[in-house]
Design a protein around this motif. Structure first.
Motif, PDB file in Angstrom:
ATOM      1  N   TYR A 167      37.774  43.591  -0.634  1.00 17.46           N
ATOM      2  CA  TYR A 167      38.439  42.637  -1.530  1.00 17.46           C
ATOM      3  C   TYR A 167      39.811  43.162  -1.957  1.00 17.46           C
ATOM      4  O   TYR A 167      40.787  42.402  -2.013  1.00 17.46           O
ATOM      5  N   ALA A 168      39.897  44.460  -2.243  1.00 14.89           N
ATOM      6  CA  ALA A 168      41.162  45.026  -2.703  1.00 14.89           C
ATOM      7  C   ALA A 168      42.250  44.920  -1.640  1.00 14.89           C
ATOM      8  O   ALA A 168      43.436  44.860  -1.962  1.00 14.89           O
ATOM      9  N   SER A 169      41.853  44.854  -0.374  1.00 16.73           N
ATOM     10  CA  SER A 169      42.836  44.811   0.697  1.00 16.73           C
ATOM     11  C   SER A 169      43.431  43.427   0.917  1.00 16.73           C
ATOM     12  O   SER A 169      44.491  43.303   1.524  1.00 16.73           O
ATOM     13  N   CYS A 170      42.737  42.369   0.442  1.00  9.18           N
ATOM     14  CA  CYS A 170      43.268  41.025   0.723  1.00  9.18           C
ATOM     15  C   CYS A 170      43.075  40.022  -0.412  1.00  9.18           C
ATOM     16  O   CYS A 170      43.801  39.036  -0.491  1.00  9.18           O
ATOM     17  N   GLY A 171      42.081  40.227  -1.265  1.00  3.08           N
ATOM     18  CA  GLY A 171      41.781  39.235  -2.302  1.00  3.08           C
ATOM     19  C   GLY A 171      41.259  37.936  -1.729  1.00  3.08           C
ATOM     20  O   GLY A 171      41.251  36.907  -2.419  1.00  3.08           O
ATOM     21  N   CYS A 172      40.784  37.972  -0.481  1.00  3.66           N
ATOM     22  CA  CYS A 172      40.419  36.735   0.211  1.00  3.66           C
ATOM     23  C   CYS A 172      38.916  36.542   0.368  1.00  3.66           C
ATOM     24  O   CYS A 172      38.473  35.622   1.060  1.00  3.66           O
ATOM     25  N   LEU A 173      38.118  37.391  -0.259  1.00  4.71           N
ATOM     26  CA  LEU A 173      36.662  37.308  -0.137  1.00  4.71           C
ATOM     27  C   LEU A 173      36.040  37.016  -1.492  1.00  4.71           C
ATOM     28  O   LEU A 173      36.572  37.403  -2.534  1.00  4.71           O
ATOM     29  N   THR A 174      34.888  36.345  -1.470  1.00  8.53           N
ATOM     30  CA  THR A 174      34.173  36.004  -2.706  1.00  8.53           C
ATOM     31  C   THR A 174      32.711  36.411  -2.583  1.00  8.53           C
ATOM     32  O   THR A 174      32.032  35.989  -1.636  1.00  8.53           O
ATOM     33  N   PRO A 175      32.198  37.219  -3.519  1.00  8.90           N
ATOM     34  CA  PRO A 175      30.768  37.519  -3.507  1.00  8.90           C
ATOM     35  C   PRO A 175      30.001  36.312  -4.038  1.00  8.90           C
ATOM     36  O   PRO A 175      30.414  35.693  -5.030  1.00  8.90           O
ATOM     37  N   ILE A 176      28.905  35.953  -3.385  1.00  7.62           N
ATOM     38  CA  ILE A 176      28.174  34.753  -3.810  1.00  7.62           C
ATOM     39  C   ILE A 176      26.760  35.065  -4.306  1.00  7.62           C
ATOM     40  O   ILE A 176      26.309  34.474  -5.280  1.00  7.62           O
ATOM     41  N   VAL A 177      26.059  35.973  -3.648  1.00  4.31           N
ATOM     42  CA  VAL A 177      24.729  36.374  -4.098  1.00  4.31           C
ATOM     43  C   VAL A 177      24.549  37.861  -3.835  1.00  4.31           C
ATOM     44  O   VAL A 177      25.262  38.450  -3.017  1.00  4.31           O
ATOM     45  N   ALA A 313      23.559  45.310  -6.493  1.00  5.35           N
ATOM     46  CA  ALA A 313      23.424  45.653  -5.084  1.00  5.35           C
ATOM     47  C   ALA A 313      24.564  45.027  -4.295  1.00  5.35           C
ATOM     48  O   ALA A 313      25.260  44.125  -4.777  1.00  5.35           O
ATOM     49  N   GLY A 314      24.756  45.505  -3.078  1.00  6.69           N
ATOM     50  CA  GLY A 314      25.843  44.988  -2.250  1.00  6.69           C
ATOM     51  C   GLY A 314      25.749  43.482  -2.066  1.00  6.69           C
ATOM     52  O   GLY A 314      24.668  42.937  -1.844  1.00  6.69           O
ATOM     53  N   PRO A 315      26.877  42.780  -2.139  1.00  2.00           N
ATOM     54  CA  PRO A 315      26.848  41.317  -2.119  1.00  2.00           C
ATOM     55  C   PRO A 315      26.870  40.714  -0.720  1.00  2.00           C
ATOM     56  O   PRO A 315      27.306  41.341   0.247  1.00  2.00           O
ATOM     57  N   HIS A 316      26.406  39.477  -0.635  1.00  2.00           N
ATOM     58  CA  HIS A 316      26.693  38.594   0.482  1.00  2.00           C
ATOM     59  C   HIS A 316      27.995  37.891   0.108  1.00  2.00           C
ATOM     60  O   HIS A 316      28.090  37.293  -0.964  1.00  2.00           O
ATOM     61  N   ALA A 317      28.995  37.992   0.976  1.00  2.00           N
ATOM     62  CA  ALA A 317      30.327  37.498   0.630  1.00  2.00           C
ATOM     63  C   ALA A 317      30.841  36.537   1.691  1.00  2.00           C
ATOM     64  O   ALA A 317      30.510  36.659   2.872  1.00  2.00           O
ATOM     65  N   ILE A 318      31.646  35.586   1.251  1.00  2.00           N
ATOM     66  CA  ILE A 318      32.246  34.597   2.151  1.00  2.00           C
ATOM     67  C   ILE A 318      33.757  34.713   2.092  1.00  2.00           C
ATOM     68  O   ILE A 318      34.326  35.250   1.133  1.00  2.00           O
TER      69      ILE A 318
END
Length: 374
Positions: A167-177, A313-318
């Motif tokens: 996320y820090a490299s692009c700001g283009c991902l979102t954690p959802i669950v 815990a580690g997220p599922h991200a889109i």
């Protein structure tokens, strides 16, 4: 004579009308045949092309093979069922086939093993979302991150610290669950553990003392914990006499037990001292190992004087470009998965048995803060 001419004209008119009707029927049949032709091939997009190779990984991603049913019939099972329906052959579907949801996963034990293990998960999402689902295998987490950032895949699963870096490299991902542990529903914690007899009761008592870290690799959660210690009033670089790093929690706790250091920074599924020795975590594991060889059966005298914020815990991200409705449908499918299809849940989540809960960027903010400044 007039009667004969009239009969001939009627015959010619009837023949012309018949030819017109026949021509119209043939034309309509041709139109229908051209319209139906795409529906006779799989209503599934072509496999995702292999993402561009990264510098350290020449051939990193491989589209997962189709399931046995799709390979045999050439179409998703949902379409095969529709074709068997009595009247469905007469229905012309003019809608465009939905693009596949592309999921990237690291094939730690090879593509074939990943395909076999993940198939229940892939099939569940394909059926629930009513769209094709493709799994793309990557050799390394680094190459997967690059593909996700470049939107060559829509969705992936990350360790918490790795997601923070992505996320820090692009700001283009979102954690959802994120998966939930029944034992630690809020996540895990970093604890500052001391010996009970040391007299250290708070962070202010750590001035001039020594601390052991349980990681040499600079893992993001440890940097996060050190940053949170600074916020709480203890600057390890300034206030401690020494800070040593060890390869794993057992080594750090061994130094603490033997009096070589005054504190150890380790992880735990609980923030409460009454559960420190019984709940999953570094201390509980060390107690089990140490108890087998401890002289005189002496009980370890460890207490925690500080804990970090909970780390989910580690997220599922889109990727952020995934449409909002598709995101909402995906979140719903994932949160219902453990109840509706436990086999599918177990295929994607091997460590946490409590199902998925919704998360957002605020849940990973302490980790993102560190990853952004590194």
């Amino acid at each position: 004579m007039k009667r004969l001419v009239g009969c001939l004209m009627k015959s010619m008119l009837s023949a012309s009308l018949g030819f017109c009707m026949l021509g119209a029927a043939l034309a309509q049949e041709a139109v229908e045949r051209r319209t139906l032709e795409p529906l006779q091939s799989p209503a599934q997009s072509a496999p995702l092309q292999q993402p561009a190779a990264s510098e350290d990984n020449a051939a990193t991603a491989q589209p997962m093979p189709k399931s046995a049913e799709e390979a045999e019939h050439g179409e998703p099972s949902g379409l095969a069922e529709a074709a068997d329906d009595g009247d469905s052959a007469n229905v012309i579907d003019l809608s465009e086939p939905r693009k596949p949801l592309r999921i990237g996963l690291v094939a730690e034990r090879g593509t074939i093993y990943l395909q076999a293990r993940i198939e229940p998960f892939r099939s569940y999402l394909q059926e629930t979302l009513s769209r094709p689902v493709e799994v793309i295998a990557f050799n390394t987490m680094r190459s997967l991150m690059a593909a996700h950032i470049g939107h060559q895949i829509d969705y992936s699963v990350y360790p918490a610290g790795v997601f923070a870096m992505a996320y820090a490299s692009c700001g283009c991902l979102t954690p959802i669950v994120a998966p939930v542990s029944k034992e630690a529903p809020d996540g895990t914690y970093m604890l500052l553990v001391v010996r009970g007899e040391s007299g250290i009761k708070s962070l202010s008592d750590m001035a001039g003392r020594t601390m052991a870290l349980s990681s040499k690799n600079g893992a993001v959660p440890y940097f996060m914990a050190l940053n949170e210690l600074k916020k709480a009033g203890l600057n390890p670089d300034r206030d401690l006499s020494s800070l040593v790093a060890r390869s794993d929690p057992a080594e750090a706790l061994t130094l603490l037990r033997d009096g070589v250091v005054d504190a150890a920074l380790v992880w735990s599924s609980t923030r409460y001292n009454q559960f420190l020795f019984s709940r999953r975590g570094a201390v509980a594991s060390f107690v089990e190992q140490d108890g087998k060889g401890a002289s005189d059966g002496a009980r370890l005298d460890f207490v925690s004087i500080w804990h970090s914020p909970a780390i989910p815990a580690g997220p599922h991200a889109i990727h952020n470009d995934l449409p909002k409705q598709e995101k909402a449908d995906l979140v719903t499918a994932l949160k219902e998965m453990n109840k509706r299809d436990p086999e599918a849940y177990d295929a994607i989540e091997r460590y946490h048995s409590g199902g998925f809960r919704s998360v957002d960027l605020s849940d990973y903010a302490p980790l993102i803060e560190i990853a952004t400044t590194k």
